[in-house]
Write an enzyme that holds these catalytic residues in place. Structure first.
Site, PDB file in Angstrom:
ATOM      1  N   ARG A 255       4.015   1.341  -7.805  1.00 20.43           N
ATOM      2  CA  ARG A 255       5.376   1.483  -7.302  1.00 20.43           C
ATOM      3  C   ARG A 255       6.247   0.365  -7.876  1.00 20.43           C
ATOM      4  O   ARG A 255       5.762  -0.731  -8.181  1.00 20.43           O
ATOM      5  CB  ARG A 255       5.397   1.414  -5.771  1.00 20.43           C
ATOM      6  CG  ARG A 255       4.552   2.481  -5.082  1.00 20.43           C
ATOM      7  CD  ARG A 255       4.634   2.313  -3.570  1.00 20.43           C
ATOM      8  NE  ARG A 255       3.835   3.311  -2.863  1.00 20.43           N
ATOM      9  CZ  ARG A 255       2.555   3.155  -2.511  1.00 20.43           C
ATOM     10  NH1 ARG A 255       1.953   2.012  -2.788  1.00 20.43           N
ATOM     11  NH2 ARG A 255       1.895   4.114  -1.890  1.00 20.43           N
ATOM     12  N   LYS A 280       3.904  -1.432   0.396  1.00 13.48           N
ATOM     13  CA  LYS A 280       4.147  -0.330   1.324  1.00 13.48           C
ATOM     14  C   LYS A 280       3.106  -0.262   2.419  1.00 13.48           C
ATOM     15  O   LYS A 280       3.422  -0.019   3.586  1.00 13.48           O
ATOM     16  CB  LYS A 280       4.189   1.002   0.562  1.00 13.48           C
ATOM     17  CG  LYS A 280       4.523   2.197   1.446  1.00 13.48           C
ATOM     18  CD  LYS A 280       4.688   3.460   0.634  1.00 13.48           C
ATOM     19  CE  LYS A 280       5.068   4.643   1.535  1.00 13.48           C
ATOM     20  NZ  LYS A 280       5.252   5.888   0.749  1.00 13.48           N
ATOM     21  N   HIS A 353      10.156   6.375 -10.161  1.00 11.43           N
ATOM     22  CA  HIS A 353       8.977   6.797  -9.397  1.00 11.43           C
ATOM     23  C   HIS A 353       8.279   7.978 -10.066  1.00 11.43           C
ATOM     24  O   HIS A 353       7.094   8.222  -9.819  1.00 11.43           O
ATOM     25  CB  HIS A 353       9.393   7.163  -7.976  1.00 11.43           C
ATOM     26  CG  HIS A 353       8.249   7.245  -7.011  1.00 11.43           C
ATOM     27  ND1 HIS A 353       7.624   6.127  -6.501  1.00 11.43           N
ATOM     28  CD2 HIS A 353       7.607   8.320  -6.466  1.00 11.43           C
ATOM     29  CE1 HIS A 353       6.649   6.498  -5.687  1.00 11.43           C
ATOM     30  NE2 HIS A 353       6.626   7.817  -5.648  1.00 11.43           N
ATOM     31  N   ARG A 356       5.074   7.347 -11.778  1.00 14.45           N
ATOM     32  CA  ARG A 356       3.896   7.355 -10.913  1.00 14.45           C
ATOM     33  C   ARG A 356       3.341   8.768 -10.807  1.00 14.45           C
ATOM     34  O   ARG A 356       2.122   8.980 -10.837  1.00 14.45           O
ATOM     35  CB  ARG A 356       4.300   6.817  -9.530  1.00 14.45           C
ATOM     36  CG  ARG A 356       3.186   6.731  -8.490  1.00 14.45           C
ATOM     37  CD  ARG A 356       3.717   5.956  -7.285  1.00 14.45           C
ATOM     38  NE  ARG A 356       2.894   6.080  -6.097  1.00 14.45           N
ATOM     39  CZ  ARG A 356       1.833   5.334  -5.832  1.00 14.45           C
ATOM     40  NH1 ARG A 356       1.447   4.422  -6.694  1.00 14.45           N
ATOM     41  NH2 ARG A 356       1.159   5.496  -4.709  1.00 14.45           N
ATOM     42  N   HIS A 379      -3.435   5.363  -1.979  1.00 15.25           N
ATOM     43  CA  HIS A 379      -3.149   6.181  -0.803  1.00 15.25           C
ATOM     44  C   HIS A 379      -4.252   6.052   0.234  1.00 15.25           C
ATOM     45  O   HIS A 379      -5.417   5.813  -0.101  1.00 15.25           O
ATOM     46  CB  HIS A 379      -3.006   7.656  -1.204  1.00 15.25           C
ATOM     47  CG  HIS A 379      -1.730   7.945  -1.924  1.00 15.25           C
ATOM     48  ND1 HIS A 379      -1.547   9.075  -2.696  1.00 15.25           N
ATOM     49  CD2 HIS A 379      -0.561   7.239  -2.009  1.00 15.25           C
ATOM     50  CE1 HIS A 379      -0.319   9.065  -3.202  1.00 15.25           C
ATOM     51  NE2 HIS A 379       0.288   7.963  -2.803  1.00 15.25           N
ATOM     52  N   TYR A 388       2.111  14.614  -5.788  1.00 11.88           N
ATOM     53  CA  TYR A 388       1.858  14.106  -7.131  1.00 11.88           C
ATOM     54  C   TYR A 388       1.078  15.095  -7.994  1.00 11.88           C
ATOM     55  O   TYR A 388       1.006  14.957  -9.201  1.00 11.88           O
ATOM     56  CB  TYR A 388       1.075  12.786  -7.054  1.00 11.88           C
ATOM     57  CG  TYR A 388       1.856  11.685  -6.392  1.00 11.88           C
ATOM     58  CD1 TYR A 388       2.659  10.838  -7.138  1.00 11.88           C
ATOM     59  CD2 TYR A 388       1.810  11.502  -5.012  1.00 11.88           C
ATOM     60  CE1 TYR A 388       3.400   9.830  -6.536  1.00 11.88           C
ATOM     61  CE2 TYR A 388       2.547  10.498  -4.395  1.00 11.88           C
ATOM     62  CZ  TYR A 388       3.339   9.670  -5.164  1.00 11.88           C
ATOM     63  OH  TYR A 388       4.070   8.694  -4.552  1.00 11.88           O
TER      64      TYR A 388
END
Length: 422
Positions: A255, A280, A353, A356, A379, A388
Site C-alpha cells: 500500500r 492498516k 492502488h 497492488r 490480508h 483483487y
C-alpha cells in the site's frame, strides 16, 4: 462580523489538520486527503480558487450524478458528501462540524443501566479509539430504540428485538452503514450470550450485510506498467525515486502508506527481504525483493536521495527534504504522470492502488495459490482478496464453496451420477 475569505488550498489544509486532531486514524486520513484534492480541483474547474457559498450544492449534485451513473459506489459518494459538509461548516463558522462524521452520543441518550452494559460489551471485545466510538454509537442507537419500544429503561434483549431493530429501524436511519451496524450488533450479541442472556438463541455472527454493487476496475497490465516505468527519466533524483517506488509497488503489492513509511532499516540487503508492520492492520509482514527492485532502491539511496537524518527511504525532492507525506505528494498523481507519458488510457477508478491489484493479478495468472497471494498482500482473510482477483475467474472460483465433501443421501443425485432409471 464579515465571513473570512478562504482560498481552497488553505481551507483544505486547516480542515485536514482539524480532522487529524479529532483522532481519525492515519489510514482513514488518506481518504479525507484524496477527497479534499477532488474538491479543490472541482472548484478550480468551476473558476473559483476561493471558497464560495454554492460550492457544496454544486459538488453534491456532481457526486449524485456520479452515483447514478455508477462511476462511484454509493458508500464513497456518501463519504464525499460528508467531507464537503464538514468543509462548509469550517468555511462558514470557523469550526469543523464533526456531527456529520459520527453521531453524537447525545443523539441516542440511554438509561444508565444500558450505558453500563454497552461499556462492558466494548471492553469485552477490547475495542478502542475510532472503532469503539463507531460501535458505541450503534449500540446506543439500539438501546434507545429498544427503550422507546418497550417504554421502559430495563430492556430484555431478545432475538425478536434485535431482528426488529434490523428490519424496522436501520433501513430508515443507517441505510449507508449496514455493515458497521451489523458488526456492532454481533459484538453486543456475543457479549450478552456469553454472559448469561437466555433471550438470545440465534447466532447473529452468521449474518452478513448484502454486498453493494461492485464496479470492476481492470488492473494495469504488465505491458502498461513496463511502458510507464520506461518513461521515467532516471538521470534525475526525482526520476530515480519514482522509478524505485513504481517498481516496488508492482513487485510487492505494498500500500502507498506503507511505502511512504518504509525505513532504511526495513530492508535486509543480504537476504533480499523486506520487513515492516502494516499501517492498516498493524500486522507484521515479510516480503521478498527482486534484484531489479533492490537495484532501483539502492540507486536512489546512493545517488538520488538527499543527505538527511530521516529514517524514511523516500523523500521529497524540493527542499527542505522530508518524508513523502501525502500532503506533499500523492502517489496517484505520481502514477498518473508516468502513465500519461506512456500514452496509457486513464480508466476511471484507476489509481496508485491499482498497482497492488496488478501485483495480485499477475501472481494469480501465474498459478500462485490464493492462500499465498493473500499472505503476500497482508490480508487477514481470503474474503479480502476477491476485489483483487475479479478478472481471474479460475482463482475467484476458489472463494466459492464446493459440494464435493457433502454427502448426498436422498434425491436423484444419491449414490453418485444419475442413471437412466432414476
Amino acid at each position: 462580523m464579515a465571513q473570512k475569505e478562504w482560498d481552497m488550498q488553505s481551507l483544505s489544509e486547516v480542515f485536514l489538520q482539524s480532522v487529524r486532531s479529532y483522532g481519525i486514524k492515519e489510514v482513514s486520513m488518506e481518504q479525507y486527503e484524496a477527497v479534499c484534492k477532488k474538491i479543490i480541483r472541482f472548484s478550480s474547474e468551476k473558476g473559483f480558487r476561493i471558497y464560495y457559498q454554492g460550492l457544496r450544492a454544486d459538488y453534491d449534485a456532481w457526486i449524485d450524478e456520479k452515483i447514478r451513473n455508477q462511476s462511484i459506489c454509493y458508500e464513497y459518494g456518501r463519504f464525499q458528501h460528508r467531507v464537503i459538509r464538514m468543509m462548509e461548516s469550517l468555511a462558514e463558522t470557523g469550526q469543523t462540524d464533526f456531527s456529520t462524521c459520527f453521531h453524537s452520543p447525545r443523539e441516542y441518550v440511554v438509561s444508565g443501566q444500558s450505558g453500563k452494559l454497552i461499556e462492558k460489551a466494548l471492553d469485552y471485545h477490547s475495542l478502542k479509539g475510532e472503532s469503539r466510538t463507531e460501535m458505541s454509537t450503534v449500540m446506543r442507537h439500539f438501546f434507545k430504540y429498544a427503550e422507546d419500544k418497550a417504554e421502559m429503561d430495563d430492556v430484555k434483549v431478545t432475538d425478536d428485538l434485535l431482528m426488529d431493530f434490523f428490519t424496522e429501524e436501520l433501513p430508515k436511519t443507517n441505510k449507508g452503514s449496514m455493515g458497521r451496524s451489523l458488526r456492532a450488533i454481533k459484538y453486543l450479541s456475543v457479549y450478552l450470550k456469553n454472559n448469561g442472556n437466555s433471550g438470545l438463541v440465534l447466532d447473529f455472527t452468521q449474518l452478513n450485510a448484502r454486498s453493494s454493487h461492485i464496479r470492476m476496475i481492470p488492473p494495469y497490465s504488465q505491458d502498461e506498467i513496463n511502458r510507464a516505468v520506461s518513461s521515467i527519466d532516471t538521470t534525475t533524483p526525482e526520476g530515480l525515486r519514482d522509478y524505485a517506488i513504481m517498481l516496488l509497488a508492482f513487485d510487492t503489492g505494498l500500500r502507498s502508506v506503507d511505502i511512504r513509511k518504509l525505513c532504511l532499516k526495513d530492508i535486509n540487503w543480504k537476504k533480499g527481504l523486506l520487513y515492516l508492520r502494516q499501517s492498516k492492520t498493524g500486522a507484521p509482514l515479510i516480503l521478498p525483493l527482486g534484484g531489479k527492485v533492490m537495484n532501483a532502491i539502492a540507486d536512489y539511496i546512493l545517488t538520488g536521495r538527499p543527505e538527511c537524518s530521516y529514517d524514511e527511504i523516500f523523500l521529497t525532492v524540493k527542499g527542505p527534504a522530508r518524508p513523502m507525506n501525502k500532503r506533499h505528494c500523492t502517489f496517484t498523481s505520481l502514477c498518473d504522470k508516468y502513465f500519461r507519458a506512456a500514452n496509457v488510457d486513464k480508466i476511471p477508478g484507476r489509481s496508485f492502488h491499482s498497482l497492488r491489484r496488478s501485483f495480485a493479478t499477475e501472481l494469480s495468472e501465474a498459478g500462485v495459490p490464493l492462500e499465498t497471494i493473500s499472505q503476500m498482500l497482508g490480508h487477514k482473510s481470503i474474503e479480502e482478496d476477491k476485489p483483487y482477483l475479479s478478472y481471474n475467474r479460475e482463482q475467484i472460483a476458489f472463494c466459492a464453496i464446493g459440494f464435493d465433501e457433502i454427502p448426498v443421501t436422498n434425491g436423484i443425485y444419491a449414490g453418485g451420477a444419475r442413471n437412466d432409471n432414476q
